[in-house]
Design an enzyme around this catalytic site. Sequence first.
Site, PDB file in Angstrom:
ATOM      1  N   LEU A  89       4.224   4.327   4.146  1.00 50.30           N
ATOM      2  CA  LEU A  89       3.010   3.526   4.298  1.00 50.30           C
ATOM      3  C   LEU A  89       3.160   2.147   3.642  1.00 50.30           C
ATOM      4  O   LEU A  89       2.230   1.622   3.045  1.00 50.30           O
ATOM      5  CB  LEU A  89       1.790   4.257   3.721  1.00 50.30           C
ATOM      6  CG  LEU A  89       1.460   5.608   4.344  1.00 50.30           C
ATOM      7  CD1 LEU A  89       0.275   6.241   3.616  1.00 50.30           C
ATOM      8  CD2 LEU A  89       1.164   5.474   5.819  1.00 50.30           C
ATOM      9  N   CYS A  90       4.365   1.582   3.753  1.00 53.40           N
ATOM     10  CA  CYS A  90       4.603   0.253   3.177  1.00 53.40           C
ATOM     11  C   CYS A  90       5.307  -0.651   4.189  1.00 53.40           C
ATOM     12  O   CYS A  90       6.149  -1.467   3.816  1.00 53.40           O
ATOM     13  CB  CYS A  90       5.388   0.348   1.879  1.00 53.40           C
ATOM     14  SG  CYS A  90       6.875   1.371   1.946  1.00 53.40           S
ATOM     15  N   GLY A  91       4.958  -0.473   5.462  1.00 58.42           N
ATOM     16  CA  GLY A  91       5.466  -1.354   6.496  1.00 58.42           C
ATOM     17  C   GLY A  91       6.980  -1.274   6.636  1.00 58.42           C
ATOM     18  O   GLY A  91       7.568  -0.182   6.629  1.00 58.42           O
TER      19      GLY A  91
END
Length: 296
Positions: A89-91
């Site tokens: 969930l950090c691109g």
Amino acid sequence: MGAQLRQIRRRIRSVQSTKKITKAMEMIAASQIRRAQQAMKRSLPYARQITQAIEDITSQASSIDHPLLDERADPSSAAVLVITSDRGLCGAYNSNILRHAEQLVARLANEGKEAKTYVTGRKGESYFRFRRRDIEDSWEGFSERPSYDDAKEVADAMIRSFTEGEVDEIHVVYTHFESALVQRPEARRMVPMEIEEHEREEGTENHYIFEPEPIAILDALLPRYVEARVFTSLLEAAASEHAARQRAMSAASDNAEDLITNLTRVANQARQTEITTEIMEIIGASEALSQTGSEL
């Protein structure tokens, strides 16, 4: 038509719930960025001073031979520390750093050096395991808030491999933190240490009498230097991870808002169609009753 409207409304509620979660995660990441930046600032004076001390010793003590300073003849292998995150969930944070690590491995291979991989973070470990790539050692559980003890454990493993002759160089691949908006992957060589000559103002040169001998001082300082470099890299990577997660969650919240707007528009259209259909049915029934009454 009623079933379709109910389905759309359920999707709207689901997206609204997702938006609340992503917004909360965005706020948490923002607060963690500040904490990570403070940790980075606290670590800089120590790293700066230990680097300056080593440079002073090597510049004033001639003919120093030390394993962590000397280039080895015909190096054939290199340790590559790849710093990734434990969570997603950090691109594109992890994909960018792993792509940069692959480029470094390819460059080392072109130079005739075998890369031996060391990994921090579950994402990096999963990446190499999935591709059936050998990993010399891996660590996890501290990507978001690393401690100096974590850095020392990582540094000790690679220094041991270097001093025992298993590798001839030590490199680190991490994400350099410039600001909350700008982070970029970088690859740097830590060992052998590259001494940088800095010009000093006239009259500010430092002159030392060494006690014990310079080589003994370097024996103590150079491992601390590697630990400091690893620790600084972990801290920068942690701040970069939080910044990437904040941006990713912000984008997810914006996308959720757009999706809610579109679904609401579709729901309104479906509801309007349903109302229009009901009105037409009522009008049709009324006309049918009127015709039946007139015939009677």
